[in-house]
Design a protein around this motif. Structure first.
Motif, PDB file in Angstrom:
ATOM      1  N   LEU A  71       0.821  -1.217   0.000  1.00 45.96           N
ATOM      2  CA  LEU A  71       0.000   0.000   0.000  1.00 45.96           C
ATOM      3  C   LEU A  71       0.856   1.270   0.000  1.00 45.96           C
ATOM      4  O   LEU A  71       0.356   2.349  -0.349  1.00 45.96           O
ATOM      5  CB  LEU A  71      -0.905   0.020   1.237  1.00 45.96           C
ATOM      6  N   GLN A  72       2.106   1.131   0.419  1.00 45.02           N
ATOM      7  CA  GLN A  72       3.001   2.276   0.573  1.00 45.02           C
ATOM      8  C   GLN A  72       2.422   3.288   1.563  1.00 45.02           C
ATOM      9  O   GLN A  72       2.544   4.502   1.397  1.00 45.02           O
ATOM     10  CB  GLN A  72       3.268   2.959  -0.780  1.00 45.02           C
ATOM     11  N   ASN A  73       1.755   2.762   2.562  1.00 48.82           N
ATOM     12  CA  ASN A  73       1.164   3.593   3.596  1.00 48.82           C
ATOM     13  C   ASN A  73       0.934   2.757   4.848  1.00 48.82           C
ATOM     14  O   ASN A  73       1.009   1.522   4.804  1.00 48.82           O
ATOM     15  CB  ASN A  73      -0.159   4.210   3.121  1.00 48.82           C
ATOM     16  N   SER A  74       0.650   3.424   5.962  1.00 44.21           N
ATOM     17  CA  SER A  74       0.466   2.732   7.228  1.00 44.21           C
ATOM     18  C   SER A  74      -1.003   2.383   7.463  1.00 44.21           C
ATOM     19  O   SER A  74      -1.908   3.106   7.044  1.00 44.21           O
ATOM     20  CB  SER A  74       0.965   3.601   8.386  1.00 44.21           C
ATOM     21  N   ILE A  75      -1.212   1.263   8.140  1.00 44.06           N
ATOM     22  CA  ILE A  75      -2.562   0.806   8.485  1.00 44.06           C
ATOM     23  C   ILE A  75      -2.844   1.188   9.928  1.00 44.06           C
ATOM     24  O   ILE A  75      -2.091   0.819  10.843  1.00 44.06           O
ATOM     25  CB  ILE A  75      -2.697  -0.715   8.286  1.00 44.06           C
ATOM     26  N   LYS A  76      -3.922   1.906  10.143  1.00 45.06           N
ATOM     27  CA  LYS A  76      -4.274   2.342  11.494  1.00 45.06           C
ATOM     28  C   LYS A  76      -5.041   1.260  12.249  1.00 45.06           C
ATOM     29  O   LYS A  76      -4.821   1.050  13.452  1.00 45.06           O
ATOM     30  CB  LYS A  76      -5.122   3.618  11.426  1.00 45.06           C
ATOM     31  N   LYS A  77      -5.954   0.575  11.567  1.00 42.35           N
ATOM     32  CA  LYS A  77      -6.808  -0.413  12.223  1.00 42.35           C
ATOM     33  C   LYS A  77      -7.280  -1.433  11.193  1.00 42.35           C
ATOM     34  O   LYS A  77      -7.178  -1.210   9.978  1.00 42.35           O
ATOM     35  CB  LYS A  77      -8.020   0.273  12.874  1.00 42.35           C
ATOM     36  N   VAL A  78      -7.802  -2.561  11.681  1.00 40.47           N
ATOM     37  CA  VAL A  78      -8.264  -3.622  10.781  1.00 40.47           C
ATOM     38  C   VAL A  78      -9.576  -4.216  11.294  1.00 40.47           C
ATOM     39  O   VAL A  78      -9.844  -4.221  12.497  1.00 40.47           O
ATOM     40  CB  VAL A  78      -7.218  -4.755  10.653  1.00 40.47           C
ATOM     41  N   TYR A  79     -10.381  -4.718  10.372  1.00 40.96           N
ATOM     42  CA  TYR A  79     -11.565  -5.498  10.710  1.00 40.96           C
ATOM     43  C   TYR A  79     -11.132  -6.957  10.840  1.00 40.96           C
ATOM     44  O   TYR A  79     -10.340  -7.460  10.033  1.00 40.96           O
ATOM     45  CB  TYR A  79     -12.636  -5.343   9.636  1.00 40.96           C
ATOM     46  N   VAL A  80     -11.665  -7.631  11.850  1.00 40.21           N
ATOM     47  CA  VAL A  80     -11.205  -8.983  12.172  1.00 40.21           C
ATOM     48  C   VAL A  80     -12.385  -9.950  12.217  1.00 40.21           C
ATOM     49  O   VAL A  80     -13.424  -9.656  12.829  1.00 40.21           O
ATOM     50  CB  VAL A  80     -10.473  -8.999  13.535  1.00 40.21           C
ATOM     51  N   GLY A  81     -12.235 -11.095  11.562  1.00 36.68           N
ATOM     52  CA  GLY A  81     -13.272 -12.122  11.579  1.00 36.68           C
ATOM     53  C   GLY A  81     -13.121 -13.050  12.766  1.00 36.68           C
ATOM     54  O   GLY A  81     -12.009 -13.460  13.112  1.00 36.68           O
ATOM     55  N   VAL A  82     -14.224 -13.379  13.412  1.00 36.23           N
ATOM     56  CA  VAL A  82     -14.234 -14.290  14.562  1.00 36.23           C
ATOM     57  C   VAL A  82     -14.936 -15.581  14.161  1.00 36.23           C
ATOM     58  O   VAL A  82     -16.022 -15.562  13.572  1.00 36.23           O
ATOM     59  CB  VAL A  82     -14.971 -13.673  15.768  1.00 36.23           C
ATOM     60  N   SER A  83     -14.314 -16.702  14.476  1.00 34.88           N
ATOM     61  CA  SER A  83     -14.933 -18.010  14.238  1.00 34.88           C
ATOM     62  C   SER A  83     -14.410 -18.957  15.314  1.00 34.88           C
ATOM     63  O   SER A  83     -13.917 -18.517  16.339  1.00 34.88           O
ATOM     64  CB  SER A  83     -14.601 -18.515  12.825  1.00 34.88           C
ATOM     65  N   GLY A  84     -14.506 -20.242  15.090  1.00 34.95           N
ATOM     66  CA  GLY A  84     -14.000 -21.198  16.075  1.00 34.95           C
ATOM     67  C   GLY A  84     -14.993 -22.281  16.388  1.00 34.95           C
ATOM     68  O   GLY A  84     -16.209 -22.115  16.245  1.00 34.95           O
ATOM     69  N   GLN A  85     -14.464 -23.407  16.859  1.00 35.22           N
ATOM     70  CA  GLN A  85     -15.286 -24.598  17.080  1.00 35.22           C
ATOM     71  C   GLN A  85     -16.422 -24.377  18.069  1.00 35.22           C
ATOM     72  O   GLN A  85     -17.503 -24.943  17.911  1.00 35.22           O
ATOM     73  CB  GLN A  85     -14.392 -25.739  17.583  1.00 35.22           C
TER      74      GLN A  85
END
Length: 468
Positions: A71-85
């Motif tokens: 991206l040639q830029n910084s990431i401030k935050k991310v969306y995260v997927g939750v799953s699991g057994q």
């Protein structure tokens, strides 16, 4: 491309890999992929849940660094997927009675929703709530506000999971110093991207074949009605194949290249066989696929058991939709039809949205539908705003003003190398152990069918809450 200043970033955590993506949502609903990165995760994620936070943090840091480089830029935050057994749904009902006929207000509905959230759960968290219809008097309403009645009853489908799922995930991101924009339910994000509106309305089941788990989601009238995660997946088949006295890498290769859920050996023809790359042994195709079919039969039987448990098995007018890496096994659709009474079965190999992927970063093989779903679910710009500090005579710009960041990167790289060396040594020891076991291992026929027959007894020993 130049530096990207507006984008959404998302990360999917699964038992086989952690994948990160950055892209844009266009006004017409299409997606533009700008960057993609992944790291192998089997050493710190099991059944969709993180169990080693240090290793997870290192992998997350690596993903962010790779995305930022593209991206040639910084990431401030991310969306995260939750799953699991341990993820599954629990129905709850909250009612109100009034002395006289009352017009239902939004405040009343909100109070009912709050009461649902307050239900006591032992070692479990409510991750999301899927409101069902409200019973107002004798009628069912999706939106009861403005309706007059003396009784209202709210029905809620709570998506719950063990508290450690969310706790360890958040701690891993904290260790990596990555801000979470929002935690999203991964199966819901997948469904939103692969199911068409008519399927959700008419009634369908989405079956996502993962590495360690298989997720079943049931929809009717555009509402999620049931969700459950089965502790069986593609790795279960791979482990069974290793009983033919081979390493997991070889077993995975044979499954992907020669696996067929409905294989039948032609009569009157020479027996078909395959030879391992090192020419150590020759295996009949029928032998390989007998093992695959046995485990697939077990997985689909448990999938169908969950669909029946949802009480919507006879209401799925749009049938069953398959996705996930395990759906790539040859003739899985046909095998599913043979094992169940469902006639409408299709495989969703890619998302419904148009995707602009100029660099061909995303494969159309069922494996990245969830990641694209998480990207499409995000709304906020995840690009970090650069803070430019103006120099003053009393505060000259220092040439090493970012030295601390460089030190952190160096420390992370040293830790990554140390862990890689430890894993390499562990793999060598494990390989020696397996070679020793091979010399003492019983015949593949005995070990294979002993494993399959025993699986029914301990199938759900990891999480008794998944099945009633």
């Amino acid at each position: 491309m130049g530096a990207a200043t507006e984008f959404i970033a998302a990360i999917e955590l699964s038992s086989s890999k952690i994948a990160g993506i950055a892209g844009r949502k266009n006004s017409d609903g299409s997606l533009q992929v700008l960057a993609y990165a992944k790291e192998e995760s089997s050493s710190f994620i099991r059944k969709g849940a993180i169990f080693n936070m240090d290793k997870a943090a290192l992998a997350l840091t690596s993903i962010i660094n790779k995305l930022e480089a593209t991206l040639q830029n910084s990431i401030k935050k991310v969306y995260v997927g939750v799953s699991g057994q341990s993820m599954h749904t629990v129905m709850n009902t909250v009612g109100r009675d009034y002395l006289e006929e009352t017009i239902i207000t939004q405040e009343e509905v909100d109070a009912i929703c709050d009461e649902n959230h307050a239900i006591p759960l032992v070692d479990m968290d409510i991750l999301e709530v899927a409101p069902q219809e409200y019973k107002v008097g004798y009628n069912y309403q999706v939106d009861p506000v403005g309706v007059a009645a003396q009784h209202i009853e709210g029905r809620f489908l709570n998506i719950v999971a063990k508290a450690n799922i969310k706790k360890y995930l958040i701690q891993s991101f904290d260790k990596a110093k990555i801000e979470i924009a929002d935690l999203l339910i991964a199966p819901l994000a997948t469904a939103d991207q692969v199911l068409i509106e008519n399927e959700k309305r008419s009634g369908c089941a989405l079956v996502d074949f993962g590495a360690d788990t298989t997720t079943v989601s049931v929809y009717k009238n555009n509402i999620l009605r049931f969700l459950s995660v089965i502790p069986l997946g593609g790795n279960s088949i791979t482990h069974d194949i290793t009983a033919l006295q081979m390493e997991e890498e070889e077993a995975e290769y044979l499954k992907v290249q020669y696996g067929d859920a409905t294989y039948e050996e032609p009569e009157g023809e020479e027996v078909a066989a395959i030879t391992l790359e090192d020419n150590s042994q020759s295996i009949r195709l029928s032998t390989l696929n007998d093992i695959i079919e046995a485990r697939m039969e077990e997985i689909i039987a448990n999938v169908w058991n969950q669909i029946e448990y949802s009480n919507y098995d006879d209401k799925l007018l749009a049938g069953v939709i398959l996705t996930g890496g395990g759906a790539n096994l040859k003739n899985t659709e046909e095998f599913f039809r043979k094992q169940t009474k469902v006639r409408k079965v299709r495989t969703a190999r890619f998302v419904r949205n148009e995707v602009d992927d100029a660099e061909n970063l995303i494969a159309k093989d069922c494996t990245q539908n969830t990641l694209l779903g998480l990207l499409a679910s995000g709304n906020d710009n995840c690009c970090a705003e650069k803070q430019v500090e103006q120099p003053t005579p009393s505060q000259p710009i220092s040439g090493d003003m970012f030295s601390q960041d460089e030190d952190l990167k160096r420390q992370a790289e040293e830790a990554r190398k140390r862990i890689a060396e430890e894993e390499r040594k562990a793999k060598e020891e494990e390989k020696k152990r397996k070679q020793e076991e091979k010399r003492n291992r019983p015949s593949w026929l005995k070990s294979t069918f002993t494993k399959i027959s025993n699986s029914a007894n301990d199938l759900f020993s990891d999480d008794e809450n998944n099945f009633k």
